[in-house]
Design a protein around this motif. Sequence first.
Motif, PDB file in Angstrom:
ATOM      1  N   ARG A  80      10.903  51.232 -77.458  1.00 57.68           N
ATOM      2  CA  ARG A  80      11.680  50.735 -78.445  1.00 57.68           C
ATOM      3  C   ARG A  80      12.452  49.656 -77.733  1.00 57.68           C
ATOM      4  O   ARG A  80      12.642  48.810 -78.503  1.00 57.68           O
ATOM      5  CB  ARG A  80      12.684  51.965 -78.729  1.00 57.68           C
ATOM      6  N   GLN A 120       9.845  44.942 -76.913  1.00 57.99           N
ATOM      7  CA  GLN A 120       9.035  44.803 -77.978  1.00 57.99           C
ATOM      8  C   GLN A 120       7.977  43.782 -77.756  1.00 57.99           C
ATOM      9  O   GLN A 120       8.179  43.000 -76.806  1.00 57.99           O
ATOM     10  CB  GLN A 120       9.760  44.490 -79.533  1.00 57.99           C
ATOM     11  N   ALA A 177       9.949  43.146 -84.816  1.00 57.10           N
ATOM     12  CA  ALA A 177      10.389  43.585 -83.562  1.00 57.10           C
ATOM     13  C   ALA A 177      11.867  43.846 -83.464  1.00 57.10           C
ATOM     14  O   ALA A 177      12.177  44.982 -82.871  1.00 57.10           O
ATOM     15  CB  ALA A 177       9.949  42.447 -82.673  1.00 57.10           C
ATOM     16  N   PRO A 218      15.639  45.852 -79.996  1.00 57.98           N
ATOM     17  CA  PRO A 218      15.119  45.823 -78.373  1.00 57.98           C
ATOM     18  C   PRO A 218      15.859  44.884 -77.453  1.00 57.98           C
ATOM     19  O   PRO A 218      16.876  44.186 -78.091  1.00 57.98           O
ATOM     20  CB  PRO A 218      13.752  45.112 -78.655  1.00 57.98           C
ATOM     21  N   ILE A 240      11.858  41.054 -75.473  1.00 58.23           N
ATOM     22  CA  ILE A 240      10.633  40.888 -76.297  1.00 58.23           C
ATOM     23  C   ILE A 240       9.623  40.095 -75.331  1.00 58.23           C
ATOM     24  O   ILE A 240      10.277  39.100 -74.732  1.00 58.23           O
ATOM     25  CB  ILE A 240      11.036  40.090 -77.514  1.00 58.23           C
TER      26      ILE A 240
END
Length: 340
Positions: A94, A97, A170, A175, A178
Amino acid sequence: MSAIPLLKIDNLHVRFPIRAGLLQRTVGEVQAVNGVSFEVNKGEAFGIVGESGCGKTTIARAILRLVNATEGEISYNGENITAFDRHQLTPFRRKVQAIFQDPFSSLNPRKTTKDIIGEPLRVHKLAQGAGIEQRINELLELCELPARFAELYPHEMSGGQRQRVGIARALAMEPEMIVCDEAVSALDVSIQAQIINLLERLRKELGLTYVFIGHDLSVVRHLCNRVAVMYLGRIMEIADAEPLFKEPCHPYTRALLDAVPNPDPAVEAGREVEPLQGEVPNPSNPPPGCVFHTRCPVAVDQCRHSVPRLQNTAHNQAAACWLAQPSVNSSSLNKEYVNV
Ligand SMILES: Nc1ncnc2c1ncn2[C@@H]1O[C@H](COP(=O)(O)OP(=O)(O)O)[C@@H](O)[C@H]1O
Ligand SMILES: [Mg+2]
């Protein structure tokens, strides 16, 4: 800045077996990533550049635990994720992303934007009831998409708009980091700039951390504060973005920069560009010594049989090249990079 880097990659190796014949015996291996180390602090944008096949996507997949490290360690917030079991991977997945090159293939063509962004909210119980729609609208706004886009299907949007939906999806997971693998590479230059500006704004507003993979150096230069240049599974040079682009130490970095056309046609017309000769060697059979020596315009005998380690050439700048001048100021040797 916290003492522990958010992401730490330590001597990562990823090898893929090559199988052949009826019995699919292993006949060799591809050394996709060969002793890569780097750190990314919270809030930073770390860039990885290099020609196709040099191992960028494999690093991204290793960070996301979509491929296993053959050797080495990847830690996130001080925890070794290479040893995570399924139970520990759920919260990790989680927090970290990914956005890939082609949002068309990662967005379900039969779902509307609303469903695509709403799914992670429902699955992970990040919003409930009326809160779901509210959060979808917030995420659309954050990604600069008009509210009416909630009802559209992927084929009804342009490439840039689809990439914005991919980013919104995302972000739905709230998050911390990334991983963007060629996230803007398929888009037109003007659209690329818009997505880069969006990513930059999101990084500042949400305190996000990026690992940004791209082959367009101007894009990486704009977005990233630190950059690694890769060749055949190894880091050739790693430095803060500004010195890397202004004063590259590695002949490969210089060759990549030389290949970038000058936006001024008058300058470009008078520019002498010496393209890199030859092809990238096969990663299942890398050359001995410096892996770049077969294409290096300045290689000397030593480069053909001894592997250069990454060593500091300036403060926070390191190159794996026998001809790069080591930093004379030993106090700048704040870190030893190993890349053998
Ligand atoms: N699953 C796999 N099995 C075998 N070889 C692979 C696999 N994934 C990548 N490779 C090989 O590893 C090397 C690095 O690939 P990749 O990480 O995709 O490079 P990049 O993203 O820089 O183009 C390439 O030679 C590629 O063919
Ligand atoms: Mg790739």
